[in-house]
Structure formats: structure tokens, C-alpha cells
Design a protein around this motif. Sequence first.
Motif, PDB file in Angstrom:
ATOM      1  N   LEU A  48       7.540   3.100  11.431  1.00 48.34           N
ATOM      2  CA  LEU A  48       6.102   2.992  11.678  1.00 48.34           C
ATOM      3  C   LEU A  48       5.354   2.459  10.461  1.00 48.34           C
ATOM      4  CD1 LEU A  48       5.231   6.253  13.668  1.00 48.34           C
ATOM      5  CD2 LEU A  48       5.319   3.902  14.540  1.00 48.34           C
ATOM      6  N   GLY A  49       6.010   2.467   9.301  1.00 47.93           N
ATOM      7  CA  GLY A  49       5.370   1.932   8.100  1.00 47.93           C
ATOM      8  C   GLY A  49       5.080   2.949   7.028  1.00 47.93           C
ATOM      9  N   PHE A  50       5.386   4.222   7.263  1.00 49.72           N
ATOM     10  CA  PHE A  50       5.181   5.231   6.222  1.00 49.72           C
ATOM     11  C   PHE A  50       6.219   5.024   5.113  1.00 49.72           C
ATOM     12  CE2 PHE A  50       3.434   7.349  10.007  1.00 49.72           C
ATOM     13  CZ  PHE A  50       2.158   7.639   9.535  1.00 49.72           C
ATOM     14  N   ASN A  51       5.762   5.077   3.865  1.00 48.26           N
ATOM     15  CA  ASN A  51       6.702   4.940   2.741  1.00 48.26           C
ATOM     16  C   ASN A  51       6.703   6.155   1.819  1.00 48.26           C
ATOM     17  OD1 ASN A  51       4.254   4.516   1.388  1.00 48.26           O
ATOM     18  ND2 ASN A  51       4.522   2.287   1.320  1.00 48.26           N
ATOM     19  N   ARG A  52       5.902   7.174   2.166  1.00 53.40           N
ATOM     20  CA  ARG A  52       5.866   8.398   1.359  1.00 53.40           C
ATOM     21  C   ARG A  52       5.804   9.608   2.282  1.00 53.40           C
ATOM     22  NH1 ARG A  52       4.875   7.366  -3.947  1.00 53.40           N
ATOM     23  NH2 ARG A  52       4.500   5.150  -4.391  1.00 53.40           N
ATOM     24  N   LEU A  53       6.516  10.662   1.897  1.00 54.02           N
ATOM     25  CA  LEU A  53       6.536  11.902   2.670  1.00 54.02           C
ATOM     26  C   LEU A  53       6.151  13.068   1.779  1.00 54.02           C
ATOM     27  CD1 LEU A  53       9.957  11.562   4.557  1.00 54.02           C
ATOM     28  CD2 LEU A  53       7.688  11.010   5.450  1.00 54.02           C
ATOM     29  N   GLY A 106       0.802  -1.220   0.000  1.00 48.15           N
ATOM     30  CA  GLY A 106       0.000   0.000   0.000  1.00 48.15           C
ATOM     31  C   GLY A 106       0.834   1.268   0.000  1.00 48.15           C
ATOM     32  N   GLU A 107       0.144   2.398  -0.163  1.00 52.47           N
ATOM     33  CA  GLU A 107       0.773   3.720  -0.093  1.00 52.47           C
ATOM     34  C   GLU A 107       0.408   4.354   1.240  1.00 52.47           C
ATOM     35  OE1 GLU A 107      -0.166   6.266  -3.352  1.00 52.47           O
ATOM     36  OE2 GLU A 107       0.888   5.037  -4.825  1.00 52.47           O
ATOM     37  N   TYR A 108       1.417   4.622   2.066  1.00 55.38           N
ATOM     38  CA  TYR A 108       1.207   5.154   3.396  1.00 55.38           C
ATOM     39  C   TYR A 108       2.015   6.444   3.556  1.00 55.38           C
ATOM     40  CZ  TYR A 108      -0.403   0.370   3.606  1.00 55.38           C
ATOM     41  OH  TYR A 108      -1.051  -0.808   3.327  1.00 55.38           O
ATOM     42  N   SER A 109       1.305   7.562   3.559  1.00 53.11           N
ATOM     43  CA  SER A 109       1.976   8.863   3.479  1.00 53.11           C
ATOM     44  C   SER A 109       1.611   9.751   4.657  1.00 53.11           C
ATOM     45  CB  SER A 109       1.611   9.563   2.168  1.00 53.11           C
ATOM     46  OG  SER A 109       0.210   9.804   2.091  1.00 53.11           O
ATOM     47  N   ILE A 110       2.499  10.714   4.922  1.00 54.48           N
ATOM     48  CA  ILE A 110       2.285  11.678   5.997  1.00 54.48           C
ATOM     49  C   ILE A 110       2.848  13.024   5.567  1.00 54.48           C
ATOM     50  CG2 ILE A 110       4.443  10.995   7.171  1.00 54.48           C
ATOM     51  CD1 ILE A 110       3.004  11.625   9.837  1.00 54.48           C
ATOM     52  N   GLU A 111       2.119  14.088   5.922  1.00 50.08           N
ATOM     53  CA  GLU A 111       2.590  15.444   5.646  1.00 50.08           C
ATOM     54  C   GLU A 111       3.576  15.861   6.735  1.00 50.08           C
ATOM     55  OE1 GLU A 111      -0.909  17.851   5.391  1.00 50.08           O
ATOM     56  OE2 GLU A 111      -1.769  16.671   3.752  1.00 50.08           O
ATOM     57  N   VAL A 112       4.674  16.499   6.300  1.00 45.45           N
ATOM     58  CA  VAL A 112       5.757  16.817   7.233  1.00 45.45           C
ATOM     59  C   VAL A 112       6.119  18.298   7.137  1.00 45.45           C
ATOM     60  CG1 VAL A 112       8.173  16.370   7.819  1.00 45.45           C
ATOM     61  CG2 VAL A 112       6.705  14.482   7.104  1.00 45.45           C
ATOM     62  N   PHE A 138      12.154   7.073  12.386  1.00 43.45           N
ATOM     63  CA  PHE A 138      11.028   6.557  13.171  1.00 43.45           C
ATOM     64  C   PHE A 138       9.767   6.459  12.311  1.00 43.45           C
ATOM     65  CE2 PHE A 138       7.471   7.119  16.165  1.00 43.45           C
ATOM     66  CZ  PHE A 138       7.699   6.027  16.992  1.00 43.45           C
ATOM     67  N   LEU A 139       9.518   7.458  11.461  1.00 37.24           N
ATOM     68  CA  LEU A 139       8.358   7.420  10.568  1.00 37.24           C
ATOM     69  C   LEU A 139       8.437   6.216   9.632  1.00 37.24           C
ATOM     70  CD1 LEU A 139       7.970  11.200   9.622  1.00 37.24           C
ATOM     71  CD2 LEU A 139       6.526   9.872  11.171  1.00 37.24           C
ATOM     72  N   ARG A 140       9.644   5.951   9.143  1.00 36.63           N
ATOM     73  CA  ARG A 140       9.811   4.791   8.251  1.00 36.63           C
ATOM     74  C   ARG A 140       9.545   3.489   9.014  1.00 36.63           C
ATOM     75  NH1 ARG A 140       8.730   2.127   4.996  1.00 36.63           N
ATOM     76  NH2 ARG A 140       9.870   1.188   3.273  1.00 36.63           N
ATOM     77  N   ALA A 172      15.777  11.225   3.809  1.00 37.36           N
ATOM     78  CA  ALA A 172      14.602  10.403   3.499  1.00 37.36           C
ATOM     79  C   ALA A 172      14.919   9.405   2.387  1.00 37.36           C
ATOM     80  CB  ALA A 172      13.432  11.292   3.086  1.00 37.36           C
ATOM     81  N   ARG A 173      15.709   9.836   1.414  1.00 40.24           N
ATOM     82  CA  ARG A 173      16.103   8.932   0.326  1.00 40.24           C
ATOM     83  C   ARG A 173      16.987   7.798   0.861  1.00 40.24           C
ATOM     84  NH1 ARG A 173      16.901  13.896  -3.233  1.00 40.24           N
ATOM     85  NH2 ARG A 173      15.054  13.922  -4.574  1.00 40.24           N
TER      86      ARG A 173
END
Length: 460
Positions: free
Chosen positions: A165-170, A143-149, A161-163, A201-202
Motif C-alpha cells: 500500500l506504500g507504508f515504509n514505517r511501522l 516521503g515518510e508513510y507510517s502506520i501504528e500496528v 499488504f501494508l508495504r 517487517a525487516r
Amino acid sequence: MTVVTSDLIRQFDVSGPRYTSYPTADRFVEAFGPDDYILALQQRRIGSNAKALPLSLYVHVPFCESLCYYCACNKIITKHPERAEAYLRYLSREIDLHTEHCGVNQHVSQLHIGGGTPTFLSNEGLDDLMSMIRRSFNLVPDGEYSIEVDPRTVNNDRLMFLRQLGFNRLSFGVQDFDPEVQKAVHRVQPAEQVFKLVNEARSIGFDSVNVDLIYGLPRQTPESFERTLSQVCELRPDRIALYAYAHLPERFKPQRRIFADELPLPASKVAMLARSLAVFQEAGYVYVGMDHFALPEDSLAIAKRQGRLHRNFQGYSTQPDCDLIGLGVSSIGKVGATYSQNAKTLDDYYDAINRGQLPIARGLALTRDDLLRRSVIMAVMCQGKILYESVEQAWLIDFNSYFAAEIEQLRAMQDQGLVELHDDGIEVTAMGWYFVRGVAMVFDRYLQGSRTRERFSRII
């Protein structure tokens, strides 16, 4: 390269919907309430193979530590982290209210955490949020799991830490790199800080990094924005969102702190937009549509090439059209043939949940004509073409008769090189993609009945 003329930009410099939905949110009514929404959830649950149907989640975190003067989002300015702790408790209860009616372990292929500033939450708060989501929903592996930063609220450790948690998009909010512009909008963040975070992030392994930009801000000039464009191209994010600033101080109180005489003139805004389009194309970005650009290897650009582009309340997406559950204050959802929105104030949101009620404040049950026009508008917005036969078979209509007035309006756009009318359908040209909202507006029955568009943003 497609060259967009200033004359066309001026002609289409009008207000219009972004079509993250149709009908648009301004058509929602208070007559649609919690009972209507529960019925939609229950119908989804009893549908054939309901658990396998794709589901999207949006969670709104309204808190920010400081005020950005241009902001028109639903937000709460506070330096008290305990307010977020209370909010998370209510979010947990709202999720439980949902699963009572739609069941647990629904498969989720898309999750977006927005705001406000989601990274206002502490690491413990973010961990709690993801735990409560995973407790009730099944986040599928691809899936696509994103968060605004907000770049000012994170460092390398927080990105890691965000990675985890499972987020793969910023999505980083940049807006402009010019220090004077940043001061004018009360959002100072050095370019070096953003560059460092994107590079980190990369290296951590995020699949995609998006950068938001705004043109038309106070103290911006075509020359200063050219420098920002150059820096963004050097940064080379996977995706770029380029928005026009709409100065509406009578509607959005924070904008009253912006001095109107510091705003760029309309001719300067046109120059900034025209130059942005050219610069991003020269840098190798694919124009996805409206205000979105992506590198050719990004999944969004690939989806456009393959005709798999979709659109929802978060904008363009690679995920199939699916139901969306909105969680948190002011969140908007889409379940079946309904739209719904939660209470817009924290007090009303808390009050509904304290009464054991889903906090739905308004919404809409779509008519057959709404659903038909939605399918046509989304075909325009996502694929850039309409095939008469597919619409006719799906809706049992004669396209030329049903949309005779709309086709007549499109003839003028054909003369301008924006669309091509064929015997079997309509296609948006390469030039027309820059004005795709204007093409879609032709099929909007509500705009035909009322030409008051001031409530919408500019269409380019």
C-alpha cells in the motif's frame, strides 16, 4: 556515556507539555471554528508556489477490538467491522471538503495513520483509505508513510499488504513483554509474536520499525522491566519510544480497571527510567530527545546529528516544518498560523459532515508572541540551542531584553549542568537533553501565568 542521577530525575519528575505544538492543545478555544480554518486553507492555496510547500497528513482511526486499561487515546471499543466501513465513508467526504478549499494534488511528504488501532481496518478498508488519500493528494516518492500496528491484529501477509500500500514505517505497540504486566493492563501479546513480526517487517523492506514501551504500569518492578529492556535490545528496533504511565482514572475511564496498589512506587519508576537510559545507551542507541531513541544509522538520529530535527503533533520528525491536515474524529491540524481540532465524538463528527461542514470543534489563531515563542521552544526541543542573532533578525527583537526573566531562570539550570549560557546564545548540554522539556517550559508564557500542570504528562 551521560550518567543521569536519581536526584535530578526526582527534581524534574513534574508535569509539563510535550510540545508537539506551542501553544499546547489545552489552549485551543471553541471560538475558532470551521470558517477560521477554511480561511487558513484558502490562504495556503493562494500563497506563492503553494503546491510545492510540504504537507503532512494525519488520519485518526478510533476503533479497537479490545480495551487496554492504560490507554488515554480517543478510541471506540467494538467488534463490529461495519462501523469502520461507515467511518471510511465519512473520511472520504471530509477529504473532499478539504480539497474544495486547498485544492487537489497537494504534495504530501509525511503521512501517519494512528488510533485507536488502524489495523482494525480490513485489508479492503486500508486499501480504500489509501485510495481516497491518493485520489486527492500527491504522495511524493521519498516521503515518510507510517502506520501504528497492534501486533495482535497482523500477520506476515498483512505486513506485506501494508508495504504494498506504500507504508515504509511501522510502529508496534509493545509496552512491556512481562506476561503479568500484560495481564494487568489487558493486553496479552507474547514476545515471540512481536519478534517474528519485526523480523518479517525487516525482510519485507520497511525503512524503519519503532517500538513503544511504557514504564510505571501495574505489576512492573525494576527487575521485571530490566528483562523487557534486555528483550528490546535483542529485538533491536530502529527506534524506541519510552513513555511514563500517568495514572489519571478520574479523567480516563479505562484506567479505573487498574488497581492502584499494583502500581510501582515512585522510587521504582525512577529506577526503571534511569536503567532504561543506561541500557539503551550501552546498546548503541542515540538519545534523540525526551522519550525517543534511535540507532545511529536511522534517519532520526542522522537528522539530530545534522541539526535537521523537527517536531510536530506526531513527535520528532525528519520532515521540514510544514502544514499538517488532521483527518478523522479528534484529529489536530496546523495550517499557517493556526491550530485546529476536529470534533471528539463520532456523533458530532458525523453530524458536521452531514451538514456539509468541516468538523472543526475548536482551535487557535496564534499571536506574534505565540509564533516567536514557538520558534524558540522548537529550537530548544529539536536543535538543543538558541542563537540570539537568528531570533533577533527573524523577529526584530532584542533577545536579552525580551526574555530577560527566562534567562534568569536558566541560570539555575546552568548551575546544575543542564544548559550553557553564552554571549551569543543558549545551548542544552548532553545532560540537559534528558530534561529538555523542562528547559523549554521556561519559555512557555502560558505556564508562567498558570502553574497548574496536572493536565500534562510527567516531563521525564
